[in-house]
Design an enzyme around this catalytic site. Structure first.
Site, PDB file in Angstrom:
ATOM      1  CD  GLN A  69      -2.428  -2.220   2.681  1.00  0.00           C
ATOM      2  OE1 GLN A  69      -1.985  -1.104   2.827  1.00  0.00           O
ATOM      3  NE2 GLN A  69      -2.083  -2.990   1.672  1.00  0.00           N
ATOM      4  N   GLY A  70      -4.890  -3.438   6.683  1.00  0.00           N
ATOM      5  CA  GLY A  70      -4.419  -3.347   8.067  1.00  0.00           C
ATOM      6  C   GLY A  70      -2.963  -3.762   8.150  1.00  0.00           C
ATOM      7  CB  SER A  95       0.734   1.353   8.386  1.00  0.00           C
ATOM      8  OG  SER A  95       1.336   1.370   7.131  1.00  0.00           O
ATOM      9  CD  GLU A 132       0.358  -0.182  -3.426  1.00  0.00           C
ATOM     10  OE1 GLU A 132      -0.091   0.915  -3.154  1.00  0.00           O
ATOM     11  OE2 GLU A 132       0.907  -0.918  -2.588  1.00  0.00           O
ATOM     12  CD  GLU A 189      11.485  10.858   1.600  1.00  0.00           C
ATOM     13  OE1 GLU A 189      10.365  10.321   1.721  1.00  0.00           O
ATOM     14  OE2 GLU A 189      11.632  12.018   1.169  1.00  0.00           O
TER      15      GLU A 189
END
Lengths: 327, 392
Positions: free
Chosen positions: B126-127, B129, B244, B375
């Site tokens: 995955q790209g 963040s 997800e 959070e």
């Protein structure tokens, strides 16, 4: 496999909520303490006898419907006497006249919470001429000479606590086995969940209105995040309680395990949520006129009922296959 | 409510149980390197060849088209049999990239990629963040400039799990210069062998190198690799995030139950400093009992979520509740085990196979941070379920 309420179950839950919120709102406890005198109101709509067979005057429903009713009762810290009254019906099943009087609310039942050779501690007002004791192995209904008992003060002021000498108790009926014990655990878990859910509703309502530093407190993460944790506790306790009630109703081998889990999760939710509700309200939370303390005090009473944490740990710490998931 | 499994579901369970018993690898998964990736490819190929690939994919695209309950059964049986964990180097391909291409891809993209994903031939990473865009993903800055039939990519991505093993990457870049937040982004298939890509491992506190920083220096990607619309990348990306937090996590939820049972067995044979068994210690017993109860509740939440969600619903805040419960309970469990083990817990050489319990303890922070921190999950619940006033 369907772990959600069907339309019939939803109807029962809605009817219980409508009745309890109209007739026994939590705020009633500020004005008067006459829950014991009003128990017969539960008989007119048949709430006591939900799980009593139709040919014996009940509604012929099961532990799932009972769980839904006691969840709503827990939300409003409803009259505590309803619990021993409903459970006693299962012990008195073979005493037609007593069964009728209990279903009608003409006779009321106290709950014995600890007992030794010299006497017992119970919960229930002057109106109780019977007392119920539950253990994991057997359930006993006593005739109670209430006039021989001494009242003692109770943290939950909506409940009368008393001490009774052994001589004031005469056995009337007894059933063996753990069926009623597990059913009682489901009902108490439901009341604990109700308290936890009510605490969540109370603080989220307040967090939308109360402003500090020019913003509603619900915009601060110091308030939002504990509220989110409260919601998670309510959701996990609700799902496990549904599962436990359904497993008990279906007679699954793992019902005792599921019920012990439901009890522990609900108890933890009630403890943590009634605590956080007071803390997040700030000063108003500790006043007598505000309702937050009523939930904390009721939760304190409930989590002492029916067995120790040690017993529940023993049930949970067996390594077992789950019913249906096993071989 | 009805806890009854249908005859068909019971038969499915029996078939899955038997197949897993006969087919799970006898060798442990290597701890890293190409051998680890090859192990995952081999297992995926085995699943594929025996008709077990694509548990959560529709039949139309080569998947099994299973009901949610059958998926639960499959993952329960995997956990019970000790099958290779489904969160491995095939995870992004099977759980993110494949479903995204199914939802938003062109016929050519589907035809090329989906069979390769199912068979374990191509691994994905995955790209999303970036060093300055984690929880606040929409602030990402890596650019994609349209140049003829190509996008030219420049920038940096990070937390690229298993990037060193991946053949392809689901890459989210800013294609509209000067655009802000969720607008002007594009989701594109990046060939990890393309010139200009540098993958640099990040050593974590676990002592392993499962995540990477990925640098892009004028990397050319054909426009035909765009999934969804140019500038519509946020919508494309959200179709996987919802996934997800929905069924993509079921296996993890159910695997916890087996882990708790292992911990109970461990408590039954581990002696504490005073000489008594951990399971007889009231503090340990109480902590372990609550963890077991929470684990049962997680299973009930899974079943309730399946029963209450309608087809196509975004699980939204319920998925966030699930992630908090699962990662919180897993953390409590691994920390309890650490306390129970005493000094033995400190024996650690960065090898997860040799010291799995210490590794689990260290992993517990990865768990509560990756895939949306705890959070951020609480923010989602506060916004979408409790409808509290916005903090942002």
């Amino acid at each position: 496999m369907y772990l959600a309420l069907d339309s019939h179950e939803q109807e029962i839950a809605n009817a219980a909520a409508a009745f309890l919120r109209a007739e026994f709102p939590l705020a009633r406890l500020h004005a008067r303490r006459d829950d014991d005198a009003r128990l017969a109101e539960f008989s007119t709509l048949g709430w006591f006898g939900l799980a009593v067979a139709e040919e014996r005057g009940g509604s012929g429903l099961g532990v799932i419907e009972q769980m839904l009713f006691f969840l709503e009762l827990g939300r409003v810290a409803g009259p505590f006497g309803v619990l021993p009254q409903a459970l006693a019906l299962q012990v008195a099943a073979d005493e037609p006249e007593l069964l009728r009087a209990l279903l009608a609310g003409e006779e009321n039942v106290a709950l014995l919470v600890e007992r030794d050779g010299s006497g017992a501690r119970g919960l229930g007002g002057d109106n109780c001429r019977y007392a119920l004791e539950l253990t994991a192995g057997e359930s006993t209904l006593f005739r109670l000479a209430r006039e021989q008992c001494d009242d003692v003060p109770c943290l939950d002021r909506s409940v009368v606590m008393f001490k009774t000498p052994a001589s004031a108790l005469q056995t009337v009926a007894r059933v063996t086995g753990d069926g009623l014990w597990l059913r009682a655990q489901v009902c108490v878990s439901a009341m604990l969940l109700g308290a936890a859910a009510s605490a969540l509703d109370m603080i989220t309502g307040y967090a939308k209105e109360r402003e500090t530093f020019g913003r509603p407190i619900g915009a601060y993460q110091a308030v939002r995040h504990p509220c989110a944790d409260m919601a998670v506790r309510v959701e996990s306790a609700r799902c496990q309680l549904y599962y436990a009630a359904a497993a008990l109703a279906a007679g699954h081998d793992d019902a005792a395990l599921q019920v012990a889990a439901a009890r522990l999760v609900a108890q933890h939710a009630a403890r943590a949520n009634t605590d956080a509700n007071i803390q997040l309200h700030g000063g108003i939370g500790v006043t007598d006129e505000f309702s937050a303390h009523l939930l904390l005090k009721r939760a304190n009473l409930l989590w002492r009922l029916f067995g120790s944490g040690r017993d529940r740990a023993r049930t949970l710490l067996q390594v077992d296959d789950l019913d249906g998931a096993g071989s | 409510m009805d806890l009854h499994y249908s005859e068909q579901e019971l038969q499915f369970r029996a078939r899955a149980r038997q197949w897993l018993q006969d087919n799970i690898p006898r060798q442990p998964r290597p701890v890293g390197g190409e051998a680890m990736a090859q192990f995952d490819r081999d297992w995926q190929r085995r699943l594929f060849e025996h008709g077990w690939a694509g548990i959560n994919w529709p039949e139309e695209y080569g998947g099994l088209g299973l009901s949610a309950i059958q998926q639960v059964i499959w993952y329960e049986e995997c956990a019970r049999a000790g099958a290779p964990h489904f969160i491995n180097t095939t995870y992004v391909a099977l759980m993110h990239a494949g479903p995204t291409i199914i939802a938003c891809g062109t016929p050519q993209q589907k035809q090329f990629h989906l069979p390769r994903i199912l068979s374990g031939e191509s691994l994905w990473c995955q790209g999303f963040s970036e060093p300055n865009a984690g929880s606040d993903l929409a602030s990402l800055k890596t650019t994609g400039a349209v140049d003829g039939d190509d996008l030219v990519i420049n920038g940096t991505k990070t937390w690229t799990t298993d990037g060193q093993h991946a053949d392809f990457q689901e890459l989210l870049v800013r294609t509209t210069p000067g655009s802000e937040r969720h607008r002007g982004l594009t989701w594109v298939i990046c060939d990890m062998r393309a010139p200009g890509i540098t993958v640099q491992p990040i050593r974590t506190m676990l002592g392993d190198e499962h995540v990477n920083t990925t640098f892009y220096d004028d990397v050319r990607i054909p426009l035909a690799n765009v999934v969804g619309e140019i500038g519509g990348g946020w919508r494309t990306a959200m179709s996987t995030l919802g996934f997800e937090r929905g069924t993509g996590f079921i296996g993890e939820q159910l695997a916890l139950y087996e882990r708790v049972n292992q911990a109970i067995k461990l408590a039954g044979r581990t002696r504490l400093e005073g000489g008594g068994l951990a399971i007889d210690d009231s503090d340990f017993a109480a902590r372990l009992a609550l963890i077991k109860a929470d684990t049962l509740a997680i299973r009930a939440m899974t079943l309730a979520q399946i029963s209450e969600l309608r087809e196509g619903d975004n699980p939204g805040p319920k998925g966030s509740m699930m992630k908090l419960m699962v990662t919180g309970t897993a953390k409590a469990l691994s920390h309890l085990v650490a306390d129970m083990l005493g000094w033995e817990f400190l024996e650690y050489n960065d090898n997860r196979n040799e010291h799995p319990l210490t590794y689990d303890y260290l992993w517990s922070w990865v768990y509560t941070i990756a895939g949306g921190t705890s959070e951020i999950q609480r923010e989602i619940i506060a916004d979408q379920m409790l409808e509290l006033p916005r903090a942002r």
